[in-house]
Motif scaffolding. Sequence first.
Motif, PDB file in Angstrom:
ATOM      1  N   LEU A  90       7.276   2.368  -7.563  1.00 47.65           N
ATOM      2  CA  LEU A  90       5.846   2.557  -7.310  1.00 47.65           C
ATOM      3  C   LEU A  90       5.236   3.241  -8.525  1.00 47.65           C
ATOM      4  O   LEU A  90       5.872   4.098  -9.140  1.00 47.65           O
ATOM      5  CB  LEU A  90       5.592   3.431  -6.066  1.00 47.65           C
ATOM      6  CG  LEU A  90       5.789   2.793  -4.695  1.00 47.65           C
ATOM      7  CD1 LEU A  90       5.645   3.844  -3.602  1.00 47.65           C
ATOM      8  CD2 LEU A  90       4.816   1.633  -4.458  1.00 47.65           C
ATOM      9  N   ILE A  98      -1.428   4.896  -4.813  1.00 47.31           N
ATOM     10  CA  ILE A  98      -1.025   3.721  -5.594  1.00 47.31           C
ATOM     11  C   ILE A  98      -2.188   2.753  -5.804  1.00 47.31           C
ATOM     12  O   ILE A  98      -2.037   1.737  -6.484  1.00 47.31           O
ATOM     13  CB  ILE A  98       0.154   2.979  -4.929  1.00 47.31           C
ATOM     14  CG1 ILE A  98      -0.214   2.511  -3.510  1.00 47.31           C
ATOM     15  CG2 ILE A  98       1.392   3.880  -4.894  1.00 47.31           C
ATOM     16  CD1 ILE A  98       0.791   1.537  -2.922  1.00 47.31           C
ATOM     17  N   VAL A 108      -2.861   1.344 -12.231  1.00 46.63           N
ATOM     18  CA  VAL A 108      -2.640   2.773 -12.003  1.00 46.63           C
ATOM     19  C   VAL A 108      -1.908   3.358 -13.193  1.00 46.63           C
ATOM     20  O   VAL A 108      -2.252   4.425 -13.696  1.00 46.63           O
ATOM     21  CB  VAL A 108      -1.839   2.984 -10.697  1.00 46.63           C
ATOM     22  CG1 VAL A 108      -1.436   4.441 -10.532  1.00 46.63           C
ATOM     23  CG2 VAL A 108      -2.643   2.515  -9.493  1.00 46.63           C
ATOM     24  N   GLY A 130       4.882  -6.500   0.162  1.00 42.13           N
ATOM     25  CA  GLY A 130       4.273  -6.605   1.476  1.00 42.13           C
ATOM     26  C   GLY A 130       3.018  -7.455   1.445  1.00 42.13           C
ATOM     27  O   GLY A 130       2.423  -7.696   0.381  1.00 42.13           O
ATOM     28  N   ALA A 131       2.582  -7.860   2.631  1.00 39.90           N
ATOM     29  CA  ALA A 131       1.386  -8.697   2.744  1.00 39.90           C
ATOM     30  C   ALA A 131       0.160  -7.993   2.198  1.00 39.90           C
ATOM     31  O   ALA A 131      -0.745  -8.627   1.632  1.00 39.90           O
ATOM     32  CB  ALA A 131       1.168  -9.081   4.207  1.00 39.90           C
ATOM     33  N   GLY A 132       0.116  -6.652   2.319  1.00 39.98           N
ATOM     34  CA  GLY A 132      -1.043  -5.910   1.819  1.00 39.98           C
ATOM     35  C   GLY A 132      -1.215  -6.074   0.322  1.00 39.98           C
ATOM     36  O   GLY A 132      -2.347  -6.176  -0.186  1.00 39.98           O
ATOM     37  N   THR A 133      -0.114  -6.095  -0.413  1.00 42.68           N
ATOM     38  CA  THR A 133      -0.182  -6.253  -1.870  1.00 42.68           C
ATOM     39  C   THR A 133      -0.633  -7.661  -2.243  1.00 42.68           C
ATOM     40  O   THR A 133      -1.459  -7.840  -3.154  1.00 42.68           O
ATOM     41  CB  THR A 133       1.205  -5.942  -2.482  1.00 42.68           C
ATOM     42  OG1 THR A 133       1.481  -4.567  -2.253  1.00 42.68           O
ATOM     43  CG2 THR A 133       1.256  -6.248  -3.964  1.00 42.68           C
ATOM     44  N   LEU A 156       6.641 -10.299   2.523  1.00 40.71           N
ATOM     45  CA  LEU A 156       6.767  -9.915   3.938  1.00 40.71           C
ATOM     46  C   LEU A 156       5.416 -10.122   4.614  1.00 40.71           C
ATOM     47  O   LEU A 156       4.495  -9.333   4.428  1.00 40.71           O
ATOM     48  CB  LEU A 156       7.205  -8.453   4.062  1.00 40.71           C
ATOM     49  CG  LEU A 156       8.465  -8.044   3.301  1.00 40.71           C
ATOM     50  CD1 LEU A 156       8.885  -6.630   3.687  1.00 40.71           C
ATOM     51  CD2 LEU A 156       9.595  -9.035   3.523  1.00 40.71           C
ATOM     52  N   LEU A 209      14.943  -4.719   8.585  1.00 42.15           N
ATOM     53  CA  LEU A 209      15.167  -4.779   7.136  1.00 42.15           C
ATOM     54  C   LEU A 209      16.637  -4.969   6.759  1.00 42.15           C
ATOM     55  O   LEU A 209      16.931  -5.710   5.815  1.00 42.15           O
ATOM     56  CB  LEU A 209      14.554  -3.550   6.462  1.00 42.15           C
ATOM     57  CG  LEU A 209      13.024  -3.458   6.584  1.00 42.15           C
ATOM     58  CD1 LEU A 209      12.510  -2.194   5.898  1.00 42.15           C
ATOM     59  CD2 LEU A 209      12.338  -4.689   6.009  1.00 42.15           C
ATOM     60  N   GLY A 229       3.721  -2.714  -1.475  1.00 42.42           N
ATOM     61  CA  GLY A 229       3.092  -1.442  -1.752  1.00 42.42           C
ATOM     62  C   GLY A 229       3.756  -0.282  -1.037  1.00 42.42           C
ATOM     63  O   GLY A 229       4.941  -0.337  -0.702  1.00 42.42           O
ATOM     64  N   GLY A 230       2.957   0.761  -0.789  1.00 42.37           N
ATOM     65  CA  GLY A 230       3.493   1.976  -0.210  1.00 42.37           C
ATOM     66  C   GLY A 230       4.090   1.781   1.177  1.00 42.37           C
ATOM     67  O   GLY A 230       5.136   2.358   1.493  1.00 42.37           O
ATOM     68  N   VAL A 231       3.438   0.971   1.999  1.00 40.25           N
ATOM     69  CA  VAL A 231       3.949   0.751   3.367  1.00 40.25           C
ATOM     70  C   VAL A 231       5.332   0.118   3.302  1.00 40.25           C
ATOM     71  O   VAL A 231       6.269   0.524   4.002  1.00 40.25           O
ATOM     72  CB  VAL A 231       2.969  -0.143   4.169  1.00 40.25           C
ATOM     73  CG1 VAL A 231       3.591  -0.626   5.469  1.00 40.25           C
ATOM     74  CG2 VAL A 231       1.665   0.612   4.439  1.00 40.25           C
ATOM     75  N   ALA A 235       8.965   1.835   4.275  1.00 34.78           N
ATOM     76  CA  ALA A 235       9.802   1.292   5.360  1.00 34.78           C
ATOM     77  C   ALA A 235      11.260   1.199   4.905  1.00 34.78           C
ATOM     78  O   ALA A 235      12.182   1.544   5.656  1.00 34.78           O
ATOM     79  CB  ALA A 235       9.281  -0.079   5.794  1.00 34.78           C
TER      80      ALA A 235
HETATM   81  N1  LIG Z   1       0.754   1.078  -7.921  1.00 35.99           N
HETATM   82  C1  LIG Z   1       1.743   0.346  -7.457  1.00 35.99           C
HETATM   83  O1  LIG Z   1       2.908   0.493  -7.843  1.00 35.99           O
HETATM   84  C2  LIG Z   1       1.439  -0.720  -6.448  1.00 35.99           C
HETATM   85  C3  LIG Z   1       2.425  -1.659  -6.117  1.00 35.99           C
HETATM   86  C4  LIG Z   1       2.140  -2.610  -5.172  1.00 35.99           C
HETATM   87  C5  LIG Z   1       0.897  -2.600  -4.543  1.00 35.99           C
HETATM   88  N2  LIG Z   1      -0.025  -1.692  -4.882  1.00 35.99           N
HETATM   89  C6  LIG Z   1      -1.302  -1.607  -4.157  1.00 35.99           C
HETATM   90  O2  LIG Z   1      -0.978  -1.159  -2.860  1.00 35.99           O
HETATM   91  C7  LIG Z   1      -1.868  -1.729  -1.912  1.00 35.99           C
HETATM   92  C8  LIG Z   1      -1.049  -2.429  -0.853  1.00 35.99           C
HETATM   93  O3  LIG Z   1      -0.062  -1.549  -0.362  1.00 35.99           O
HETATM   94  P1  LIG Z   1       0.054  -1.208   1.164  1.00 35.99           P
HETATM   95  O4  LIG Z   1       0.990  -0.081   1.296  1.00 35.99           O
HETATM   96  O5  LIG Z   1      -1.307  -1.070   1.742  1.00 35.99           O
HETATM   97  O6  LIG Z   1       0.659  -2.552   1.785  1.00 35.99           O
HETATM   98  P2  LIG Z   1       1.998  -3.380   1.451  1.00 35.99           P
HETATM   99  O7  LIG Z   1       3.177  -2.486   1.499  1.00 35.99           O
HETATM  100  O8  LIG Z   1       1.806  -4.233   0.283  1.00 35.99           O
HETATM  101  O9  LIG Z   1       2.025  -4.367   2.698  1.00 35.99           O
HETATM  102  C9  LIG Z   1       2.211  -3.822   3.978  1.00 35.99           C
HETATM  103  C10 LIG Z   1       2.300  -4.944   4.975  1.00 35.99           C
HETATM  104  O10 LIG Z   1       3.440  -5.761   4.696  1.00 35.99           O
HETATM  105  C11 LIG Z   1       4.072  -6.107   5.916  1.00 35.99           C
HETATM  106  N3  LIG Z   1       5.308  -5.331   6.015  1.00 35.99           N
HETATM  107  C12 LIG Z   1       5.866  -4.556   5.079  1.00 35.99           C
HETATM  108  N4  LIG Z   1       7.014  -4.020   5.527  1.00 35.99           N
HETATM  109  C13 LIG Z   1       7.180  -4.457   6.788  1.00 35.99           C
HETATM  110  C14 LIG Z   1       8.168  -4.252   7.793  1.00 35.99           C
HETATM  111  N5  LIG Z   1       9.260  -3.502   7.584  1.00 35.99           N
HETATM  112  N6  LIG Z   1       7.998  -4.854   8.973  1.00 35.99           N
HETATM  113  C15 LIG Z   1       6.916  -5.607   9.195  1.00 35.99           C
HETATM  114  N7  LIG Z   1       5.944  -5.857   8.288  1.00 35.99           N
HETATM  115  C16 LIG Z   1       6.088  -5.286   7.091  1.00 35.99           C
HETATM  116  C17 LIG Z   1       3.096  -5.688   7.010  1.00 35.99           C
HETATM  117  O11 LIG Z   1       2.191  -6.755   7.132  1.00 35.99           O
HETATM  118  P3  LIG Z   1       1.111  -6.843   8.340  1.00 35.99           P
HETATM  119  O12 LIG Z   1       0.042  -5.879   7.976  1.00 35.99           O
HETATM  120  O13 LIG Z   1       0.644  -8.255   8.308  1.00 35.99           O
HETATM  121  O14 LIG Z   1       1.842  -6.469   9.576  1.00 35.99           O
HETATM  122  C18 LIG Z   1       2.481  -4.451   6.372  1.00 35.99           C
HETATM  123  O15 LIG Z   1       1.299  -3.998   6.926  1.00 35.99           O
HETATM  124  C19 LIG Z   1      -2.771  -2.671  -2.668  1.00 35.99           C
HETATM  125  O16 LIG Z   1      -3.986  -2.028  -2.892  1.00 35.99           O
HETATM  126  C20 LIG Z   1      -2.051  -2.895  -3.979  1.00 35.99           C
HETATM  127  O17 LIG Z   1      -2.982  -3.110  -4.997  1.00 35.99           O
HETATM  128  C21 LIG Z   1       0.211  -0.742  -5.821  1.00 35.99           C
END
Ligand SMILES: NC(=O)c1ccc[n+]([C@@H]2O[C@H](COP(=O)([O-])OP(=O)(O)OC[C@H]3O[C@@H](n4cnc5c(N)ncnc54)[C@H](OP(=O)(O)O)[C@@H]3O)[C@@H](O)[C@H]2O)c1
Length: 309
Positions: A90, A98, A108, A130-133, A156, A209, A229-231, A235
Amino acid sequence: MTNLYEQAWPLIRAVAAANRAGDQIENGALFAFDGEKLTPAATRAARPILRYDQGWRSLLDASDERQVCLDMYLPLLAARPAPPLVLAQLGQSLDGFIATASGHSHFVTGPTSIVHLHCLRALSDCVIVGAGTVAADNPRLTTRLVDGPNPVRVVLDPKLRLPLTRGVFRDGEAPTLRVRARGVPLPSELESANVQELEVATLGGQLDLPALLGELRSRGLRTILVEGGGVTVSAFLAAGLIDRMHIVVAPFVIGEGRPGLRIPSAAQLQDCVRPPPRVYALGGDILFDCDMRSHSAAESVAPIIRRVL
Ligand SMILES: NC(=O)c1ccc[n+]([C@@H]2O[C@H](COP(=O)([O-])OP(=O)(O)OC[C@H]3O[C@@H](n4cnc5c(N)ncnc54)[C@H](OP(=O)(O)O)[C@@H]3O)[C@@H](O)[C@H]2O)c1
């Protein structure tokens, strides 16, 4: 790229290529480097620069400019018979975010850290996001800034919320594996010849996982980068599945945004996750390279900051 990466990266790539050849490497084996690939060096007279001993060990002098890069990357290079490796990364602000609250994260960390991230991708068999990224960044997840292969992209998306218009599903730059929760039907409008599908069981509403890692390893994907991302990284961390973690801290404050690591908190500080770190300077950022499997006390590792670039 600076000289240090130019000098060290071909050697590191050669180690990665030897790992990918899939042959078991005997403990005690010595290797020289011919500028492109590793060659067996039966004796010390053949001037070996690497030794395999349950992992790769450098035989370079500490004064050799390549040594700092070998220190950073060799622990990530899992050859048989060493077990497969899960690496998480990260890039975060001083206050642990992040991205901004709106999801803006480009970038960042500084350009040197982005090159390092592309190096991590090139050394990995697959990269998980993850889907959020994918929703926020529409990332390509390629190695376009460095010499090296693109990893398989693993997205994911348990509920299949991402449209097929996202680049990873349509650009064909690398294979893409879409992971959804078992039992979620795949609608015909999301079917694509560019995307491989994987259904994974859920536990408590979350993807299982360990089962996912088993599926990836059964496909020959041994070095796994969890890029965000962080989520998603949280996990994996909460499930105890991360072997090594690279957290890059950039010296600025986001204020309020998308959080990096968030796991259930221990009541006492002595019970918190406290891996022994190695610390590197990447341009204006600081990389904490954390060995999550070490049983050494964090204080026992001298936190000497060494400049990579
Ligand atoms: N600075 C960095 O290093 C960095 C790296 C990557 C991303 N980012 C930024 O981070 C943000 C996105 O991060 P985020 O934390 O919000 O989201 P994320 O981790 O990218 O995605 C989270 C989503 O992925 C799915 N997911 C992940 N792990 C899961 C699990 N064990 N079981 C079920 N579903 C799982 C779920 O989808 P559902 O919501 O559909 O259930 C969850 O809500 C963006 O703004 C991106 O620009 C920054």
